[in-house]
Design an enzyme around this catalytic site. Structure first.
Site, PDB file in Angstrom:
ATOM      1  N   ILE A 154       0.971  -1.135  -0.005  1.00  0.00           N
ATOM      2  CA  ILE A 154      -0.079  -0.110   0.002  1.00  0.00           C
ATOM      3  C   ILE A 154       0.897   1.466  -0.054  1.00  0.00           C
ATOM      4  O   ILE A 154       1.988   1.157   0.457  1.00  0.00           O
ATOM      5  CB  ILE A 154      -1.042  -0.062   1.209  1.00  0.00           C
ATOM      6  CG1 ILE A 154      -0.092  -0.123   2.575  1.00  0.00           C
ATOM      7  CG2 ILE A 154      -1.795  -1.182   1.041  1.00  0.00           C
ATOM      8  CD1 ILE A 154      -1.352  -0.050   3.974  1.00  0.00           C
ATOM      9  N   PRO A 155       0.451   2.412  -0.567  1.00  0.00           N
ATOM     10  CA  PRO A 155       1.210   3.684  -0.846  1.00  0.00           C
ATOM     11  C   PRO A 155       1.210   4.435   0.481  1.00  0.00           C
ATOM     12  O   PRO A 155       0.269   4.192   1.707  1.00  0.00           O
ATOM     13  CB  PRO A 155       0.471   4.260  -1.958  1.00  0.00           C
ATOM     14  CG  PRO A 155      -0.852   4.002  -1.814  1.00  0.00           C
ATOM     15  CD  PRO A 155      -0.957   2.418  -1.236  1.00  0.00           C
ATOM     16  N   TRP A 156       1.754   5.648   0.342  1.00  0.00           N
ATOM     17  CA  TRP A 156       1.970   6.599   1.218  1.00  0.00           C
ATOM     18  C   TRP A 156       0.887   7.535   1.317  1.00  0.00           C
ATOM     19  O   TRP A 156       0.798   8.478   2.394  1.00  0.00           O
ATOM     20  CB  TRP A 156       3.519   7.112   1.465  1.00  0.00           C
ATOM     21  CG  TRP A 156       3.885   7.518   0.057  1.00  0.00           C
ATOM     22  CD1 TRP A 156       4.835   6.949  -0.593  1.00  0.00           C
ATOM     23  CD2 TRP A 156       3.737   8.684  -0.624  1.00  0.00           C
ATOM     24  NE1 TRP A 156       5.319   7.521  -1.614  1.00  0.00           N
ATOM     25  CE2 TRP A 156       4.454   8.693  -1.633  1.00  0.00           C
ATOM     26  CE3 TRP A 156       2.862   9.823  -0.460  1.00  0.00           C
ATOM     27  CZ2 TRP A 156       4.230   9.816  -2.794  1.00  0.00           C
ATOM     28  CZ3 TRP A 156       2.815  10.966  -1.364  1.00  0.00           C
ATOM     29  CH2 TRP A 156       3.648  10.810  -2.433  1.00  0.00           C
ATOM     30  N   LYS A 180       2.383  -4.516   3.274  1.00  0.00           N
ATOM     31  CA  LYS A 180       3.851  -4.165   3.426  1.00  0.00           C
ATOM     32  C   LYS A 180       3.168  -2.517   3.333  1.00  0.00           C
ATOM     33  O   LYS A 180       3.120  -2.103   2.009  1.00  0.00           O
ATOM     34  CB  LYS A 180       4.784  -4.337   2.400  1.00  0.00           C
ATOM     35  CG  LYS A 180       5.998  -4.324   2.674  1.00  0.00           C
ATOM     36  CD  LYS A 180       6.584  -2.847   2.868  1.00  0.00           C
ATOM     37  CE  LYS A 180       6.906  -2.242   1.605  1.00  0.00           C
ATOM     38  NZ  LYS A 180       7.382  -0.738   1.631  1.00  0.00           N
ATOM     39  N   PRO A 181       3.170  -1.705   4.355  1.00  0.00           N
ATOM     40  CA  PRO A 181       3.060  -0.368   4.064  1.00  0.00           C
ATOM     41  C   PRO A 181       4.059   0.406   3.497  1.00  0.00           C
ATOM     42  O   PRO A 181       5.197   0.054   3.650  1.00  0.00           O
ATOM     43  CB  PRO A 181       2.678   0.236   5.387  1.00  0.00           C
ATOM     44  CG  PRO A 181       3.255  -0.788   6.271  1.00  0.00           C
ATOM     45  CD  PRO A 181       3.114  -2.175   5.498  1.00  0.00           C
ATOM     46  N   ALA A 182       3.797   1.648   3.047  1.00  0.00           N
ATOM     47  CA  ALA A 182       4.967   2.215   2.504  1.00  0.00           C
ATOM     48  C   ALA A 182       5.762   2.775   3.539  1.00  0.00           C
ATOM     49  O   ALA A 182       5.383   3.046   4.464  1.00  0.00           O
ATOM     50  CB  ALA A 182       4.656   3.488   1.733  1.00  0.00           C
ATOM     51  N   SER A 234       3.527   3.277  -8.652  1.00  0.00           N
ATOM     52  CA  SER A 234       3.966   3.931  -9.648  1.00  0.00           C
ATOM     53  C   SER A 234       4.040   2.688 -10.987  1.00  0.00           C
ATOM     54  O   SER A 234       4.076   1.627 -10.582  1.00  0.00           O
ATOM     55  CB  SER A 234       5.295   4.197  -9.609  1.00  0.00           C
ATOM     56  OG  SER A 234       6.246   3.084  -9.503  1.00  0.00           O
ATOM     57  N   GLU A 255      -3.132  -0.541  -9.208  1.00  0.00           N
ATOM     58  CA  GLU A 255      -3.647   0.997  -9.563  1.00  0.00           C
ATOM     59  C   GLU A 255      -2.432   1.507  -9.599  1.00  0.00           C
ATOM     60  O   GLU A 255      -1.837   1.961  -8.708  1.00  0.00           O
ATOM     61  CB  GLU A 255      -4.644   1.123  -8.201  1.00  0.00           C
ATOM     62  CG  GLU A 255      -5.631   1.993  -8.781  1.00  0.00           C
ATOM     63  CD  GLU A 255      -4.982   3.542  -8.282  1.00  0.00           C
ATOM     64  OE1 GLU A 255      -4.257   4.146  -9.264  1.00  0.00           O
ATOM     65  OE2 GLU A 255      -5.146   3.905  -7.339  1.00  0.00           O
ATOM     66  N   CYS A 289      -4.082   9.543  -6.904  1.00  0.00           N
ATOM     67  CA  CYS A 289      -3.657   8.964  -8.244  1.00  0.00           C
ATOM     68  C   CYS A 289      -5.206   9.459  -8.982  1.00  0.00           C
ATOM     69  O   CYS A 289      -4.939   9.619 -10.320  1.00  0.00           O
ATOM     70  CB  CYS A 289      -4.148   7.334  -7.943  1.00  0.00           C
ATOM     71  SG  CYS A 289      -2.844   6.666  -7.305  1.00  0.00           S
ATOM     72  N   GLN A 335      10.108  13.644  -3.072  1.00  0.00           N
ATOM     73  CA  GLN A 335       8.957  13.933  -3.894  1.00  0.00           C
ATOM     74  C   GLN A 335       8.968  15.433  -4.195  1.00  0.00           C
ATOM     75  O   GLN A 335       8.597  15.895  -5.429  1.00  0.00           O
ATOM     76  CB  GLN A 335       7.693  13.746  -3.009  1.00  0.00           C
ATOM     77  CG  GLN A 335       6.353  13.843  -3.935  1.00  0.00           C
ATOM     78  CD  GLN A 335       6.221  13.089  -4.995  1.00  0.00           C
ATOM     79  OE1 GLN A 335       7.012  12.264  -5.372  1.00  0.00           O
ATOM     80  NE2 GLN A 335       5.105  13.329  -5.743  1.00  0.00           N
ATOM     81  N   GLU A 388       2.028  12.105 -14.959  1.00  0.00           N
ATOM     82  CA  GLU A 388       1.554  12.242 -13.381  1.00  0.00           C
ATOM     83  C   GLU A 388       2.634  13.045 -12.644  1.00  0.00           C
ATOM     84  O   GLU A 388       3.580  12.611 -12.504  1.00  0.00           O
ATOM     85  CB  GLU A 388       1.416  10.915 -12.899  1.00  0.00           C
ATOM     86  CG  GLU A 388       0.540  10.974 -11.585  1.00  0.00           C
ATOM     87  CD  GLU A 388       0.147   9.787 -10.959  1.00  0.00           C
ATOM     88  OE1 GLU A 388      -1.255   9.741 -10.455  1.00  0.00           O
ATOM     89  OE2 GLU A 388       0.637   9.100 -10.891  1.00  0.00           O
TER      90      GLU A 388
END
Length: 486
Positions: A154-156, A180-182, A234, A255, A289, A335, A388
């Site tokens: 999963i993303p942050w 597995k979290p970011a 990504s 996704e 997203c 980022q 993006e």
């Protein structure tokens, strides 16, 4: 960060309903995006920890968790949803500390997390098979069974919501999970796992292994004990995840982001469109997203619309979570630098920044703040028009007619979300049917979480569907039973 907020990340990995250090003993310092300061140390899990988590999930699947009925699974999910509601204030503070988003947005995220567990708790015993007419002397029916052990990377940007969005339907269908979290945002997923144990989930049903993507994430993707993978992130990493899944001959949901357009025709309710267009790009500092990162405007109203949009942009303000303004910082220094590099390249290719928001006075100078920016003179084939940014940056482009609008909207490799604004219902429907995206809004944009609404992409935005009832079918195996009775 509020000193009273619990920091579960300091405890390590969460396996079999217990905390333990990473096998390597290593940790990762977590930085608060709002201040740039260390707020916690998380375990740097890697392959040995993934092995332990997968083994724990398999034991749960073959033991107490696998023996529960759908009704009992649903009750546990609903109970977890109520615990999320009971702890909403502290959970929102964790989300804000993790991501830097304003408190009002963090609170809305926690409402959505609770709703995921409520929705899938209610749905767990409502996935029905079918009977199929067949030859005389046969009875044929279909049933849905768990896939087994599912892996969730999963993303942050929405650590809480993404935990609920991917894990809740997997559990509803009886799968055991490894998450597995970011590494940039682990606090809330770890606390949710702890609450799940408090809710009564059997040991091993939910296991969380924080760590670096190239270590823990890669080990989870490639593990031969995983039966399905869910990934949000990504396109580049998505390719690696899908390749790993293919090697083990398992399915995956991907996704992978978007470059979502809002198409504004001259006969639209322009005030409503302007409000939506501005909000859809600063939501979560543009790190969404489905962010409306392009606005396509009919040429006959271009000057008027852009003038009003500039005024709105200039009022947008970024600040700390406690300031509770329009947006917070971006997630990291990396980022921020990436966004700034894209904007420098855009300007060198002719794009012009015509309006910016502001960063509030008094924000920590070490925080990762990016002022919202509106660009015009954006070439249709440029990086800014097609790729993006994942930041609060809006590209505005004119179109000539309906066909041109559709061509422009479809002019990227992504196909996640789009919106069309028009007073002509027939035209709105024509455009909605021809734009290649997984989710399309007409005279609106965004669904406030949209837990019930199937969500996923076309083209390079990925494949598979999350949310709604469709997610349950993604996370289950259909079995056909053929009984010969004479």
């Amino acid at each position: 960060m509020n000193a009273n907020v619990k920091l579960p990340a300091a405890k390590g990995v969460f396996i079999d309903n217990k905390w333990q250090p990473a096998q390597s003993g290593r940790t990762i310092a977590m930085l608060a995006p709002a201040t740039g300061q260390v707020i916690a140390s998380i375990a740097a899990g890697d392959a040995p920890d993934i092995d332990l988590a997968v083994a724990a999930a398999r034991r749960a699947l073959e033991g107490p968790w696998g023996r529960l009925s759908a009704v009992e699974r649903g009750r546990l999910l609903s109970r977890l949803g109520r615990l999320v509601e009971d702890n909403a204030e502290d959970l929102a503070r964790l989300e804000a500390a993790d991501t830097g988003k304003p408190m009002k947005q963090a609170k809305a995220d926690i409402v959505a997390v609770a709703r995921y567990f409520e929705y899938y708790g209610g749905a767990a015993d409502k996935v029905h098979g079918d009977t199929i007419p067949f030859l005389d002397g046969f009875f044929v029916t279909t049933v849905y069974e768990p896939l087994g052990v599912t892996g969730h990377i999963i993303p942050w940007n929405y650590p809480g919501q993404m935990f609920g969005r991917t894990v809740a339907p997997a559990l509803a269908m009886g799968n055991a999970t490894v998450i597995k979290p970011a590494e940039e945002a682990c606090l809330l997923p770890l606390r949710l796992a702890e609450l799940a144990a408090e809710a009564g989930f059997p040991a091993g049903a939910i296991n969380v292994v924080p760590g670096l993507g190239e270590e823990a994430g890669a080990a989870l993707s490639a593990h031969d004990g995983i039966d399905f993978l869910s990934f949000t992130g990504s396109p580049e990493v998505g390719t690696l995840v899908q390749t790993a899944a293919a090697r083990n001959h398992i399915g995956c949901t991907l996704e992978l982001g978007g470059k979502s357009p809002q198409i504004v025709f001259a006969d639209a309710d322009l005030d409503a469109a302007l409000t939506s267009v501005a909000a859809a790009i600063v939501q979560n500092a543009g790190q969404t997203c489905s962010a409306g990162s392009r606005v396509l405007v009919e040429r006959s109203i271009w000057d008027r619309f852009l003038a009003d949009l500039k005024l709105r942009f200039e009022k947008i303000t970024a600040g700390t979570p406690e300031m509770d303004l329009d947006l917070g910082p971006v997630i990291s220094a990396v980022q921020k630098k990436r966004i700034e590099g894209m904007l420098a390249r855009a300007e060198s290719s002719g794009a012009k920044c015509v309006a910016t928001g502001r960063i509030a006075e008094g924000v920590p100078s070490e925080g990762f703040y990016v002022a919202p920016a509106l660009y015009q003179h954006v070439d249709r084939n440029s990086e800014l028009a097609r790729e993006e940014v994942f930041g609060p940056v809006l590209a505005a482009m004119p179109f000539d007619d309906e066909a041109d609008a559709i061509r422009l909207a479809n002019g990227t490799d992504f196909g996640l979300v789009a919106g069309v604004w028009s007073g002509d219902g027939s035209r709105a429907m024509r455009v909605a049917r021809k734009v290649k995206v997984g989710q399309m809004f007409v005279n609106g944009y965004g669904a406030g979480g949209g837990i019930e609404l199937p969500f996923g992409g076309m083209k390079k935005s990925g494949h598979g569907r999350e949310k709604g009832f469709e997610a349950l079918y993604e996370l289950a195996a259909m079995k056909t039973l053929i009984v010969k009775h004479g």
